[in-house]
Design a protein around this motif. Structure first.
Motif, short mmCIF file in Angstrom:
data_model
loop_
_atom_site.label_atom_id
_atom_site.label_comp_id
_atom_site.label_asym_id
_atom_site.label_seq_id
_atom_site.Cartn_x
_atom_site.Cartn_y
_atom_site.Cartn_z
N PRO A 51 7.83 52.08 10.92
CA PRO A 51 8.79 51.23 10.20
C PRO A 51 10.06 52.01 9.89
O PRO A 51 10.02 53.24 9.72
CB PRO A 51 8.06 50.83 8.92
N ASP A 60 4.83 50.38 0.63
CA ASP A 60 4.28 49.75 1.82
C ASP A 60 2.98 49.04 1.46
O ASP A 60 2.04 49.66 0.98
CB ASP A 60 4.02 50.78 2.92
N THR A 82 11.77 48.33 -3.09
CA THR A 82 11.62 47.63 -1.81
C THR A 82 10.14 47.52 -1.50
O THR A 82 9.42 48.52 -1.48
CB THR A 82 12.33 48.40 -0.67
N ARG A 84 7.70 46.58 1.44
CA ARG A 84 7.64 46.35 2.88
C ARG A 84 6.23 45.85 3.19
O ARG A 84 5.26 46.58 3.06
CB ARG A 84 7.95 47.63 3.65
N THR A 86 3.41 44.43 5.69
CA THR A 86 3.00 44.47 7.09
C THR A 86 1.73 43.64 7.25
O THR A 86 0.75 43.85 6.53
CB THR A 86 2.73 45.91 7.55
N SER A 118 6.33 43.32 10.29
CA SER A 118 6.70 43.66 8.92
C SER A 118 7.95 42.91 8.50
O SER A 118 8.80 42.59 9.32
CB SER A 118 6.98 45.16 8.79
N TYR A 120 10.56 42.84 4.66
CA TYR A 120 10.73 43.51 3.38
C TYR A 120 11.73 42.78 2.52
O TYR A 120 12.52 41.96 2.99
CB TYR A 120 11.15 44.96 3.58
#
Length: 155
Positions: A51, A60, A82, A84, A86, A118, A120
């Motif tokens: 990523p 993540d 943030t 993210r 997946t 993914s 975000y």
């Protein structure tokens, strides 16, 4: 001038040799093309790119049919975060087509990751507290305990 039988046989052998060479080259080109396409699909199927790097606090989160990989996330108040998301599921899943969601209604965050992909979102929580995040696309939605968790904003 007439040609002899030997000349006819020699000409026929040259033609047959030329045809075999042409067929062999065509076969070789087809084999190389098939192996190239197979190699491309194997590479893209087995080796997913990493990523992209992101600034700030990046968390993540992975989601699959059996739930999220984390059920409690702690973040600081008034700092950008943030998430993210997946999706580990492919498009063959009949429930949601492999898509997954990470949403927090109170913060206006709604991320949807495509199958085996993914997505975000970056947001800045302005109030400390506990918020529920969830996936409501598949897997029983909010009612499934493995498809929700707690985002704790610490002040």
């Amino acid at each position: 001038m007439s040609r002899t039988a030997t000349e006819f046989k020699a000409e026929r052998r040259r033609r047959e040799r030329s045809q075999r060479l042409t067929r062999g080259l065509i076969f070789l080109v087809i084999i190389i093309a098939v192996l190239g396409v197979a190699g491309y699909y194997l590479k893209t199927g087995l080796f997913r790119p990493a990523p992209p790097p992101m600034a700030g606090t990046v968390i993540d989160v992975e989601a699959a049919m059996n739930g999220f990989n984390m059920y409690e996330i702690r973040v600081p108040v008034n700092e950008p975060v943030t998430i993210r998301l997946t999706s580990l599921d492919n498009t063959h899943h009949t429930d949601g087509g492999g898509k997954h969601q990470w949403a927090v209604d109170e913060l206006g965050v709604d991320i949807i990751a495509p199958a085996l992909g993914s997505s975000y979102a970056t947001f800045t929580p302005t109030e400390a507290g506990s918020y529920t995040f969830y996936c409501d696309i598949c897997c029983g939605g909010r009612a499934n305990p493995s498809m929700n968790g707690t985002l704790i904003v610490e002040g």
